[in-house]
Design an enzyme around this catalytic site. Sequence first.
Site, PDB file in Angstrom:
ATOM      1  N   GLN A 106       0.803  -1.377  -0.165  1.00  0.00           N
ATOM      2  CA  GLN A 106       0.007  -0.026  -0.008  1.00  0.00           C
ATOM      3  C   GLN A 106       0.940   1.223   0.054  1.00  0.00           C
ATOM      4  OE1 GLN A 106      -3.317  -0.566   3.035  1.00  0.00           O
ATOM      5  NE2 GLN A 106      -1.986  -2.026   3.504  1.00  0.00           N
ATOM      6  N   HIS A 124      -1.884   1.298  -4.016  1.00  0.00           N
ATOM      7  CA  HIS A 124      -2.195   2.930  -3.993  1.00  0.00           C
ATOM      8  C   HIS A 124      -1.400   3.809  -4.632  1.00  0.00           C
ATOM      9  CE1 HIS A 124      -4.245   1.850   0.098  1.00  0.00           C
ATOM     10  NE2 HIS A 124      -5.006   1.528  -0.806  1.00  0.00           N
ATOM     11  N   CYS A 158       1.046  21.127 -17.051  1.00  0.00           N
ATOM     12  CA  CYS A 158       0.990  20.182 -17.745  1.00  0.00           C
ATOM     13  C   CYS A 158       1.474  20.747 -19.336  1.00  0.00           C
ATOM     14  CB  CYS A 158      -0.271  19.477 -18.025  1.00  0.00           C
ATOM     15  SG  CYS A 158      -0.335  18.300 -19.508  1.00  0.00           S
ATOM     16  N   SER A 200      -2.622  -0.805   9.525  1.00  0.00           N
ATOM     17  CA  SER A 200      -3.578  -0.656  10.282  1.00  0.00           C
ATOM     18  C   SER A 200      -4.870  -1.382   9.870  1.00  0.00           C
ATOM     19  CB  SER A 200      -4.014   0.535  10.437  1.00  0.00           C
ATOM     20  OG  SER A 200      -4.482   1.303   9.427  1.00  0.00           O
TER      21      SER A 200
HETATM   22  N1  LIG Z   1       5.557   5.093   3.070  1.00  0.00           N
HETATM   23  C1  LIG Z   1       4.522   5.182   2.394  1.00  0.00           C
HETATM   24  O1  LIG Z   1       4.339   5.184   1.503  1.00  0.00           O
HETATM   25  C2  LIG Z   1       3.114   5.808   3.368  1.00  0.00           C
HETATM   26  C3  LIG Z   1       3.412   6.499   4.498  1.00  0.00           C
HETATM   27  C4  LIG Z   1       2.221   7.069   5.096  1.00  0.00           C
HETATM   28  C5  LIG Z   1       0.768   6.714   4.492  1.00  0.00           C
HETATM   29  N2  LIG Z   1       0.739   5.882   3.545  1.00  0.00           N
HETATM   30  C6  LIG Z   1      -0.592   5.647   2.947  1.00  0.00           C
HETATM   31  O2  LIG Z   1      -1.437   5.506   4.114  1.00  0.00           O
HETATM   32  C7  LIG Z   1      -2.334   4.832   3.990  1.00  0.00           C
HETATM   33  C8  LIG Z   1      -2.360   4.322   5.450  1.00  0.00           C
HETATM   34  O3  LIG Z   1      -2.600   2.581   5.671  1.00  0.00           O
HETATM   35  P1  LIG Z   1      -1.769   1.899   6.328  1.00  0.00           P
HETATM   36  O4  LIG Z   1      -2.397   0.769   6.964  1.00  0.00           O
HETATM   37  O5  LIG Z   1      -0.603   1.430   5.367  1.00  0.00           O
HETATM   38  O6  LIG Z   1      -0.843   2.550   7.389  1.00  0.00           O
HETATM   39  P2  LIG Z   1      -1.469   3.359   8.641  1.00  0.00           P
HETATM   40  O7  LIG Z   1      -0.723   4.718   8.870  1.00  0.00           O
HETATM   41  O8  LIG Z   1      -2.870   3.317   8.723  1.00  0.00           O
HETATM   42  O9  LIG Z   1      -1.162   2.304   9.829  1.00  0.00           O
HETATM   43  C9  LIG Z   1       0.418   2.120  10.093  1.00  0.00           C
HETATM   44  C10 LIG Z   1       0.470   0.728  10.905  1.00  0.00           C
HETATM   45  O10 LIG Z   1       1.774   0.489  10.947  1.00  0.00           O
HETATM   46  C11 LIG Z   1       1.975   0.056  12.270  1.00  0.00           C
HETATM   47  N3  LIG Z   1       3.503   0.218  12.590  1.00  0.00           N
HETATM   48  C12 LIG Z   1       4.117   1.285  12.948  1.00  0.00           C
HETATM   49  N4  LIG Z   1       5.329   1.375  13.157  1.00  0.00           N
HETATM   50  C13 LIG Z   1       5.699  -0.042  12.552  1.00  0.00           C
HETATM   51  C14 LIG Z   1       6.845  -0.758  12.429  1.00  0.00           C
HETATM   52  N5  LIG Z   1       8.189  -0.123  12.782  1.00  0.00           N
HETATM   53  N6  LIG Z   1       6.618  -2.170  11.885  1.00  0.00           N
HETATM   54  C15 LIG Z   1       5.844  -2.543  11.711  1.00  0.00           C
HETATM   55  N7  LIG Z   1       4.318  -1.911  11.963  1.00  0.00           N
HETATM   56  C16 LIG Z   1       4.414  -0.610  12.304  1.00  0.00           C
HETATM   57  C17 LIG Z   1       0.953   0.756  13.093  1.00  0.00           C
HETATM   58  O11 LIG Z   1       0.947   0.059  14.287  1.00  0.00           O
HETATM   59  C18 LIG Z   1      -0.113   0.826  12.376  1.00  0.00           C
HETATM   60  O12 LIG Z   1      -0.905  -0.407  12.670  1.00  0.00           O
HETATM   61  C19 LIG Z   1      -1.766   3.738   2.814  1.00  0.00           C
HETATM   62  O13 LIG Z   1      -2.835   3.751   2.021  1.00  0.00           O
HETATM   63  C20 LIG Z   1      -0.734   4.276   2.406  1.00  0.00           C
HETATM   64  O14 LIG Z   1      -0.637   4.318   1.040  1.00  0.00           O
HETATM   65  C21 LIG Z   1       1.804   5.494   2.884  1.00  0.00           C
HETATM   66 ZN   LIG Z   2      -2.882  17.974 -19.019  1.00  0.00          ZN
END
Ligand SMILES: NC(=O)c1ccc[n+]([C@@H]2O[C@H](COP(=O)([O-])OP(=O)(O)OC[C@H]3O[C@@H](n4cnc5c(N)ncnc54)[C@H](O)[C@@H]3O)[C@@H](O)[C@H]2O)c1
Ligand SMILES: [Zn+2]
Length: 254
Positions: A106, A124, A158, A200
Amino acid sequence: MDTMPDAIASAVARRVDEAGRVCVLTGAGMSAESGVPTFRGTQDSLWSRFDPMRLATADAWRADASLVWAWYRWRMRIVRQAQPHAGHRALAALARRHPCVSLVTQNVDDLHERAGSTVNAHVHGSLFALRCFDCGLAYDGPLGDFLSDAQRVPPMACPACGGGIRPGVVWFGEALPDDAWDAATDAARRCDLMLVVGTSGLVHPAAGLPALARRHGATVVEINPEPTALSGEADHVWRATAAEALPGLLAASA
Ligand SMILES: NC(=O)c1ccc[n+]([C@@H]2O[C@H](COP(=O)([O-])OP(=O)(O)OC[C@H]3O[C@@H](n4cnc5c(N)ncnc54)[C@H](O)[C@@H]3O)[C@@H](O)[C@H]2O)c1
Ligand SMILES: [Zn+2]
């Protein structure tokens, strides 16, 4: 359900070794130990008072594209400066060793790729796959100055239609890219074991992938330091971070 740390490392490693097909589903927690903040964790930044759910939408872009673009440039800068951690590298090593590992993420960052993994599906999208908000044309021109801390940065225009250039991510309320979603559901249906790392389980439809895998007979293992919406449906729960658990899993597997 098994929650003992020592027992779980060897139990999960055994499952990995025995599985014909493994699917790994990662979320924002996968990248947290590389310094990329999650949406639901605590964060201390100039953006902490903004709610991602209100910035990551097409309506937010229409209302104030410069604010949304400045937020994405801040996120892009964090990702550019971050490095993959031992957990990302362990997944890449596991895929080289095991006959079939699919990686569905994701995450919109590129840390899996930079650790050497092939990502089967970015459900995503990807931060750096820019395109025009109006006509959809892919943009591969210059990104401009990344170091500015400005809270409003007008998006690039663009070259075809003059519309604003947006990040290649799926915003709340938007459909997932068909090819990525097809690859993700295919991997979920066919796997014998799904590892769910750092999500999450609140963002749908991606949060439904573990249940889909389970309905098709897979064992589901959650790796997350905190309980989540998915914990109840996991066969094993490993309360550890990605950078702790995944190298441990690699070490314990054959
Ligand atoms: N790095 C990225 O690309 C990024 C960053 C932030 C949000 N997002 C986007 O936001 C949306 C959020 O959903 P989500 O469920 O991916 O994230 P979320 O932010 O909803 O949840 C993060 C989860 O990670 C867990 N967590 C925190 N630290 C951790 C670690 N060190 N090791 C393992 N688990 C850990 C938390 O307990 C929590 O359950 C997604 O669609 C994503 O695309 C992406
Ligand atoms: Zn355009």
